[in-house]
Design a protein around this motif. Structure first.
Motif, short mmCIF file in Angstrom:
data_model
loop_
_atom_site.label_atom_id
_atom_site.label_comp_id
_atom_site.label_asym_id
_atom_site.label_seq_id
_atom_site.Cartn_x
_atom_site.Cartn_y
_atom_site.Cartn_z
N ASN A 122 0.86 -1.18 0.00
CA ASN A 122 0.00 0.00 0.00
C ASN A 122 0.90 1.24 0.00
O ASN A 122 1.36 1.69 1.04
CB ASN A 122 -0.92 0.00 1.22
N LYS A 123 1.13 1.78 -1.17
CA LYS A 123 2.09 2.88 -1.31
C LYS A 123 1.49 4.25 -0.99
O LYS A 123 2.09 5.27 -1.27
CB LYS A 123 2.69 2.86 -2.70
N SER A 124 0.32 4.26 -0.36
CA SER A 124 -0.28 5.54 0.01
C SER A 124 0.44 6.19 1.18
O SER A 124 0.32 7.38 1.41
CB SER A 124 -1.76 5.35 0.36
N SER A 125 1.22 5.39 1.94
CA SER A 125 1.94 5.92 3.09
C SER A 125 3.16 5.06 3.38
O SER A 125 3.13 3.84 3.20
CB SER A 125 1.02 5.93 4.32
N TYR B 118 3.11 1.93 5.84
CA TYR B 118 2.70 0.58 5.44
C TYR B 118 3.88 -0.30 5.03
O TYR B 118 3.69 -1.44 4.63
CB TYR B 118 1.69 0.64 4.30
#
Length: 113
Positions: A78-81, A84
């Motif tokens: 999950n590369k949103s943050s 992760y």
């Protein structure tokens, strides 16, 4: 025939010593920052915190994280943050330990080690 990787040689941007490929300085530094931060705070730093700690821009940090993932040192589905990221291998010498931000530090410490 002498294998050049048996000795310390730099092939382009990659360094080999004793036939083992070493991380670039920026990759090693970011991996150590992540591992040490997780050990101290039981969570991973935000991208903004990494900018301050590592002294790098966001795009540079993301590029290094992608390279670490490509090489199998971290998993970052999950590369949103950055929070992760899961550290699969904290050192390049083969010592591996799977760590995630959700590790309990209570009684688990005494039973796991």
């Amino acid at each position: 025939m002498i294998n050049e990787r048996m000795f310390g040689y730099n092939f382009g941007e990659r360094m080999f010593v004793g036939g083992i490929e070493l991380l670039k300085d920026s990759e090693r530094k970011l991996l150590r920052i992540l591992s040490n931060y997780l050990s101290r705070h039981n969570k991973l730093p935000t991208l903004e915190q990494l900018e301050t700690i590592a002294g790098k821009r966001k795009d540079q940090i993301i590029q290094v994280l992608r390279e670490l993932e490509k090489q199998g040192f971290i998993r970052w589905e999950n590369k949103s943050s950055v929070e992760y990221v899961v550290i699969l291998q904290a050192w390049e010498n083969g010592t591996s330990s799977i760590k995630s931000p959700n590790i309990s530090r209570g009684a688990d410490y005494w039973t796991m080690y």
